[in-house]
Design an enzyme around this catalytic site. Structure first.
Site, PDB file in Angstrom:
ATOM      1  N   ASN A  55       0.828  -1.211   0.000  1.00  0.00           N
ATOM      2  CA  ASN A  55       0.000   0.000   0.000  1.00  0.00           C
ATOM      3  C   ASN A  55       0.860   1.257   0.000  1.00  0.00           C
ATOM      4  O   ASN A  55       0.631   2.197  -0.765  1.00  0.00           O
ATOM      5  CB  ASN A  55      -0.901   0.028   1.238  1.00  0.00           C
ATOM      6  N   ARG A 415      -4.554   1.510 -13.102  1.00  0.00           N
ATOM      7  CA  ARG A 415      -3.225   1.768 -12.566  1.00  0.00           C
ATOM      8  C   ARG A 415      -2.502   0.501 -12.163  1.00  0.00           C
ATOM      9  O   ARG A 415      -3.025  -0.335 -11.446  1.00  0.00           O
ATOM     10  CB  ARG A 415      -3.331   2.714 -11.369  1.00  0.00           C
ATOM     11  N   HIS A 445     -14.674   2.379 -15.608  1.00  0.00           N
ATOM     12  CA  HIS A 445     -14.575   1.651 -14.351  1.00  0.00           C
ATOM     13  C   HIS A 445     -15.831   0.834 -14.054  1.00  0.00           C
ATOM     14  O   HIS A 445     -15.858   0.052 -13.108  1.00  0.00           O
ATOM     15  CB  HIS A 445     -14.316   2.652 -13.211  1.00  0.00           C
ATOM     16  N   TYR A 479     -11.990 -10.468  -2.073  1.00  0.00           N
ATOM     17  CA  TYR A 479     -12.641  -9.159  -2.107  1.00  0.00           C
ATOM     18  C   TYR A 479     -14.129  -9.369  -1.876  1.00  0.00           C
ATOM     19  O   TYR A 479     -14.735 -10.265  -2.480  1.00  0.00           O
ATOM     20  CB  TYR A 479     -12.487  -8.491  -3.480  1.00  0.00           C
ATOM     21  N   ARG A 575     -14.271   1.837   3.974  1.00  0.00           N
ATOM     22  CA  ARG A 575     -13.044   1.089   4.248  1.00  0.00           C
ATOM     23  C   ARG A 575     -11.829   2.009   4.387  1.00  0.00           C
ATOM     24  O   ARG A 575     -11.013   1.858   5.285  1.00  0.00           O
ATOM     25  CB  ARG A 575     -12.782   0.095   3.118  1.00  0.00           C
TER      26      ARG A 575
END
Length: 742
Positions: A55, A415, A445, A479, A575
């Site tokens: 991250n 990305r 998206h 996920y 989140r």
């Protein structure tokens, strides 16, 4: 007509907002808390620590790099928190240094000792046995040495172009025949193909331990052989992070693909923005590297251990010790209500909702695959943002092109997935698929798939999948996302119009019942929030529950503040980044914000409105962020089926709002407090644990805690008496994806 971000920010009142970068750092600290949580299995804790490193890497490459650019370019426009870029950069840098120290404290004081207690040892060279040293030396000679190119820096050998995030060693050298002569710098780049940890032996009954040595330590032990004629005075492992933003002018589709391909090459050579180097590095090495990369002292970060914590994910995959990981979870399989293996007949009768990973992702894959082989399906259209390298959907689409119209809208600028997306696009074009790259200037998206089928009754119908997550069967295992399969003409007809917009930029004024960004979504969300405000003012039921990854759009936040002041109860499950300040007297008294970080990455977007008693629920791909509402093609869709809507409200949202095990509550000052201390269960309720048990048929809705009501056991007596159905378990797999941009 597209609305600009500037218009949406017109009502911005900075004092009402928290800092974006501070909020993001707090999110990564919540991930770090999972690495520190002693109730998590040790290899899961290693995984969480690796995710914090991944991250932070991506954040430095993009967000920190962008902030540095703005500062260097002289920009002074303040951010959400009313701080100019230079001050924001100073605050962020200090926070990052504190965070890196916390990462390595966790590694050295908590993770490493616990690994050792479980027979997993990361050894120093002087801890190795003679046989282990022989194994290490043989591995170095066989696998490592042939790939290394030692360099000394002198007028004939300038400093090499160190690639982005590549592991390197820097050496302070002196020619042996000149014992008092000047020192020179040596640099060695370690190829990425090599693992960063070398296993020293195979565990067995006689020796059940997993012993490793850091690759950087192994290379350091062999420097004298590579730098013959030099005395190695000091050596230090380091890594440089570079600006990875892509810069290009978008023209027509083909030139866009070529521009991105060329810029990916440049990404590896962007300006350095961070130097990570081991804590015991010789000061002269640090100074020479810092000067070479043109960095300030504040951009140098000390690593008290492996310089790339993201590579700790290696242990999760290499060590086959199931007892040191979360217990395997078997997703619930979809059972068609009518004819076996006929998804189309089933969808003509009802909509189907799938909650991944609790519900298997196989029905989504099967939907696409069946469309490819079904002779009655005459056309297929799909968007692809991110998917796996061996995607079954990719193969289905290429197979479909041989017998029907197959159209794919590929987002080239997803990305860090740009290179793989270019490969997919070219391969599909070669197979005859019509490949488009969306609307110029906007990322695609939205998650849409449409099959056009001439059914047995002679009617041509559209069947659609709409989702909150990427078409990726791998990430669907960890996920949390929602999928809706439907043949509802009101929805499918508008999905068709969205594809026309993506392939031909053909706009229409009204996409209802869909919300489409950047055309209608932002204004519709504002209308829905204002409608709740009016219901509250009139004394009717008014409640907003919104679950998403991030909340950054000022116009939406101001609308929520107004709703709160009118008496609307607002529950936000976010989140990551959130710049809204909850619980501020007179501003946001009725707003609560919670973040849940646990075994699965919370990725679903859900928007529920009480609407005066006529409840409405929407799902989709968009967060309440400027980029989603104004800079991307996004789709949010309604849940029309009452039973499905009830499941979302009474099972999914209710569980998240009741979580006391993994939930952190945002405070007025922007900080988060964990309801559970993470050291013992304390009867805490975990939404993710409940949803797993629910999928296995071992939990009833009564298990969700209700205010003033005793909680029922997670496993009911009725379900406990039933024999468990045997299903193939989902293989445990390292969560190699990061959670920044998901």
């Amino acid at each position: 007509m597209r609305r600009t971000t500037e218009m949406a920010r017109a009502t911005k009142q900075v004092k009402h907002f928290a800092g974006r970068d501070t909020s993001w750092m707090q999110f990564n600290r919540r991930v770090l808390e999972e690495a520190q949580d002693e109730t998590n299995p040790i290899l899961e804790r290693v995984k969480f620590l690796a995710i914090t490193g991944s991250n932070l890497d991506e954040y430095v490459e993009i967000r920190l790099a962008g902030l540095l650019q703005r500062t260097e370019d002289g920009h002074t426009e303040p951010g959400y928190d009313d701080l100019p870029p230079e001050e924001s950069l100073a605050v962020l840098t200090a926070d990052m240094h504190d965070f890196v120290e916390a990462q390595y404290r966790c590694w050295n004081e908590q993770i490493l000792p616990e690994m050792r207690r479980n027979g997993i040892r990361l050894l120093q060279w002087d801890e190795l046995t003679d046989s282990q040293r022989e194994i290490a030396k043989a591995y170095f000679q066989r696998e490592v040495d042939p790939l290394l190119t030692p360099i000394t820096i002198d007028p004939a050998h300038p400093f090499p172009r160190v690639l982005n995030r590549a592991l390197c060693l820097a050496m302070l050298l002196r020619v042996k025949r000149r014992s008092s002569g000047p020192t020179v710098l040596g640099v060695l780049t370690v190829p990425r193909a090599l693992p960063r940890f070398v296993r020293l032996c195979e565990p067995d009954a006689a020796n059940p331990t997993f012993d490793y040595i850091l690759l950087q330590d192994l290379v350091a032990q062999n420097l004298s052989g590579m730098y013959r004629g030099y005395e190695v005075i000091a050596q230090a492992a380091f890594r440089v992070t570079r600006n990875s933003n892509l810069y290009f002018e978008e023209e027509e589709a083909r030139s866009l693909l070529e521009s991105i391909r060329s810029e990916l090459h440049n990404r590896r050579k962007g300006d350095a923005v961070r130097l990570e180097i081991v804590t015991d590095a010789h000061p002269e090495i640090v100074d020479r590297l810092r000067t070479n990369f043109e960095l300030d002292d504040s951009q140098v970060y000390q690593a008290d251990g492996p310089v790339n914590l993201a590579r700790l994910m290696f242990f999760y995959g290499d060590i086959q010790r199931p007892e040191l990981k979360f217990a395997p979870f078997v997703p619930k399989q979809l059972h068609l209500s009518r004819k076996v293996n006929d998804i189309f007949e089933d969808l003509r009768q009802r909509d189907i909702l799938l909650h991944h990973p609790y519900d298997s992702y196989e029905p989504v894959v099967n939907f696409i695959q069946q469309g490819a082989i079904d002779p009655r399906v005459v056309a297929m259209k799909q968007t692809l943002y991110r998917t796996s390298s061996d995607s079954m959907m990719f193969q289905a689409l290429t197979d479909a092109a041989a017998s029907k119209e197959a159209t794919v809208v590929v987002e080239l600028m997803a990305r860090f997935d740009e290179a793989s997306n270019i490969r997919w696009a070219r391969s599909m074009e070669d197979a005859g698929v019509q490949v488009f790259y969306g609307v110029v200037g906007l990322k695609t998206h939205c998650k849409l798939a449409m099959l056009v089928r001439r059914d047995e009754d002679g009617v041509t119908r559209r069947y659609c999948h709409l989702g909150t997550g990427n078409y990726n069967p791998i990430t669907a295992r960890f996920y949390t996302d929602l999928s809706l399969l439907t043949s509802d003409p009101q929805i499918t007809d508008q999905v068709h119009m969205v594809f026309n917009y993506l392939t031909a930029h053909a706009e229409i004024d009204d996409y209802r019942p869909l919300l489409v960004a950047p055309l209608t979504m932002a204004e519709t969300f504002l209308q829905l929030i204002r409608r709740e405000t009016e219901h509250a003012a009139a004394g009717r039921p008014a409640h907003i529950i919104a679950k998403m990854n991030a909340l950054l759009e000022p116009s939406v936040i101001e609308a929520l503040y107004t709703a709160s002041q009118a008496g609307v109860q607002v529950d936000l499950i976010i989140r990551g980044v959130c710049i809204l300040r909850p619980g501020v007297k007179g501003l946001s008294d009725n707003i609560r914000v919670r973040s849940i970080v646990g075994r699965f990455l919370e990725h679903s977007r859900i928007f529920h409105f009480a609407n005066g008693g006529k409840e409405e629920t929407y799902l989709g791909s968009a967060d309440w962020m400027p980029r989603n509402l104004f800079e991307r093609c996004e789709v949010v869709f309604p849940v029309k089926d009452k039973a499905i809507r009830a499941r979302i409200q009474e099972e999914i949202l209710a569980a998240y709002l009741a979580d006391t095990a993994k939930a952190r509550l945002m405070q007025e000052d922007g900080n988060y407090l964990r309801q559970n201390d993470g050291k013992k269960n304390n009867g805490a309720f975990s939404a993710q644990e409940f949803l797993m048990r629910r999928a296995e048929g071992k939990a009833d809705l009564d298990a969700i805690p209700q205010p003033g009501k005793a909680t029922a056991p997670v496993v009911s007596a009725e379900t406990a008496a039933k024999p468990a159905k045997k299903r193939a378990a989902v293989p445990a797999k390292a969560a190699t994806a990061s959670v920044v941009e998901a």
